[in-house]
Design an enzyme around this catalytic site. Structure first.
Site, PDB file in Angstrom:
ATOM      1  N   ASP A   1       0.812  -1.197   0.022  1.00  0.00           N
ATOM      2  CA  ASP A   1       0.119   0.095  -0.114  1.00  0.00           C
ATOM      3  C   ASP A   1       0.825   1.160  -0.034  1.00  0.00           C
ATOM      4  O   ASP A   1       1.595   1.493   1.000  1.00  0.00           O
ATOM      5  CB  ASP A   1      -0.718   0.001   1.228  1.00  0.00           C
ATOM      6  CG  ASP A   1      -1.588   1.173   1.440  1.00  0.00           C
ATOM      7  OD1 ASP A   1      -2.977   1.013   0.927  1.00  0.00           O
ATOM      8  OD2 ASP A   1      -1.267   2.507   1.733  1.00  0.00           O
TER       9      ASP A   1
ATOM     10  N   TYR B   1       2.758  10.148  -0.974  1.00  0.00           N
ATOM     11  CA  TYR B   1       3.875   9.522  -0.112  1.00  0.00           C
ATOM     12  C   TYR B   1       5.270   9.815  -0.825  1.00  0.00           C
ATOM     13  O   TYR B   1       6.263   9.632   0.088  1.00  0.00           O
ATOM     14  CB  TYR B   1       3.911   8.067   0.142  1.00  0.00           C
ATOM     15  CG  TYR B   1       2.440   7.656   1.077  1.00  0.00           C
ATOM     16  CD1 TYR B   1       1.762   8.447   1.456  1.00  0.00           C
ATOM     17  CD2 TYR B   1       2.196   6.091   1.064  1.00  0.00           C
ATOM     18  CE1 TYR B   1       0.422   8.031   2.316  1.00  0.00           C
ATOM     19  CE2 TYR B   1       1.032   5.911   1.698  1.00  0.00           C
ATOM     20  CZ  TYR B   1      -0.011   6.562   2.192  1.00  0.00           C
ATOM     21  OH  TYR B   1      -0.850   6.393   2.919  1.00  0.00           O
TER      22      TYR B   1
ATOM     23  N   LYS C   1      -2.675   5.764  -4.453  1.00  0.00           N
ATOM     24  CA  LYS C   1      -3.884   6.590  -3.865  1.00  0.00           C
ATOM     25  C   LYS C   1      -3.739   7.840  -4.806  1.00  0.00           C
ATOM     26  O   LYS C   1      -2.680   8.366  -5.095  1.00  0.00           O
ATOM     27  CB  LYS C   1      -3.889   6.958  -2.629  1.00  0.00           C
ATOM     28  CG  LYS C   1      -4.023   5.521  -1.568  1.00  0.00           C
ATOM     29  CD  LYS C   1      -3.974   5.934  -0.066  1.00  0.00           C
ATOM     30  CE  LYS C   1      -3.742   4.734   0.667  1.00  0.00           C
ATOM     31  NZ  LYS C   1      -2.484   4.491   0.793  1.00  0.00           N
TER      32      LYS C   1
ATOM     33  N   HIS D   1      -7.849   9.363  -2.088  1.00  0.00           N
ATOM     34  CA  HIS D   1      -7.028   9.668  -0.919  1.00  0.00           C
ATOM     35  C   HIS D   1      -7.718  10.626   0.182  1.00  0.00           C
ATOM     36  O   HIS D   1      -7.774  10.163   1.388  1.00  0.00           O
ATOM     37  CB  HIS D   1      -5.644  10.154  -0.975  1.00  0.00           C
ATOM     38  CG  HIS D   1      -4.594   9.833  -0.073  1.00  0.00           C
ATOM     39  ND1 HIS D   1      -3.317   9.962  -0.333  1.00  0.00           N
ATOM     40  CD2 HIS D   1      -4.780   9.469   1.221  1.00  0.00           C
ATOM     41  CE1 HIS D   1      -2.611   9.549   0.651  1.00  0.00           C
ATOM     42  NE2 HIS D   1      -3.513   9.402   1.776  1.00  0.00           N
TER      43      HIS D   1
END
Length: 283
Positions: free
Chosen positions: A43, A48, A73, A107
């Site tokens: 994930d 990120y 996401k 997200h």
């Protein structure tokens, strides 16, 4: 590894590996170690900043693509949302070095949610995203999306841990065929979770760590968990939770830890809505 079946028939591991807050320079090794430990659900997210490192670890692992379940996401997109969502999807796919995703999540519940979702529905119809879902949607926003769109989200990834258990949210999701997934399963160590007497007492009875008790509690509830670690020995410990079961009394004891409130931030707080909605990703 145990799996659950999403509302479109896709099989998803009940336990995976998350890379939130792992710096890009450490992510490739962390994912490599996680795959070696037996994790097959990975994930990540555009926000990120480590999709490329995840992709390198996947490529170098030699593990067949059909044995992996990869999630990333979509961040909040500027108008035109449909066009930009598809562009963002292609960017993530290229960084990961993949030709499809197993799960693509919206997200945040902000921006032109409907435009973003229409684009995600299109990617799903094309088979490029095997399943689509959301993250951080509270019940009202989730139900609005479910009732007013063609495709029901397969997953809602939300803050879920012993101090914020989301049982009512999970029940609503169950009623509408949405799978609950936890982020922050260990509450990032808050409330002294790793030394909490209730959790450590349960762990002692099973010869397991508090982390293992929490992950067993989540998965036993039917919640998909994605613990994060950069330590190979901790990864191996976290995946070793399928050889014991919590009793009804132990599940009830953990239920008493509920505080009914987030330990991080509330996605319904106007200040947080403004901050998240204004954030944009480079590239």
């Amino acid at each position: 590894m145990q799996t659950i079946t999403l509302n479109n028939g896709v099989e998803m591991p009940v336990l995976g590996f998350g890379v939130y807050q792992i710096p890009p320079e450490q992510t490739e090794q962390a994912v490599t170690d996680a795959l070696a430990a037996g994790y097959r659900l990975l994930d990540t997210a555009a926000a990120y900043g480590n999709e490329e490192a995840v992709g390198r670890a996947i490529k170098n692992s030699g593990i067949p693509r059909d044995e992996l379940f990869v999630t990333t996401k979509l961040w909040v997109q500027d108008a035109p949302a449909e066009e930009n969502t598809k562009r963002a999807f292609e960017t993530s796919l290229a960084k990961l070095g993949l030709d499809h995703l197993d799960l693509y999540l919206m997200h945040q519940p902000f921006g032109d949610v409907y435009g973003q979702w229409r684009a995600m529905e299109s990617l799903h119809r094309e088979g490029r995203a095997k399943a689509i879902g959301v993250a951080n949607f509270y019940p009202d926003r989730l139900l609005d999306l479910v009732l007013n769109n063609e495709v029901t989200p397969a997953v809602d990834q939300i803050e879920t841990h012993p101090f914020f258990q989301r049982t009512a949210d999970q029940e609503l999701m169950r009623e509408h065929g949405v799978q609950i997934q936890s982020w922050g399963g260990f509450a990032e160590g808050k409330n002294d979770i790793f030394t909490h007497p209730v959790l450590s007492g349960i762990g002692a009875k099973h010869g397991k760590s508090v982390a293992q008790v929490v992950l067993r509690w989540l998965t036993q509830r039917g919640v998909v968990a994605i613990p994060k670690s950069v330590r190979a020995e901790r990864m191996a410990e976290n995946i070793d939770i399928f050889d014991f079961e919590l009793t009804d009394d132990q599940m009830a004891a953990i239920a008493t830890l509920e505080t009914g409130a987030t330990l991080f931030f509330d996605h319904r707080d106007p200040a947080m809505v403004g901050w998240l909605s204004a954030r944009r990703l480079d590239g």
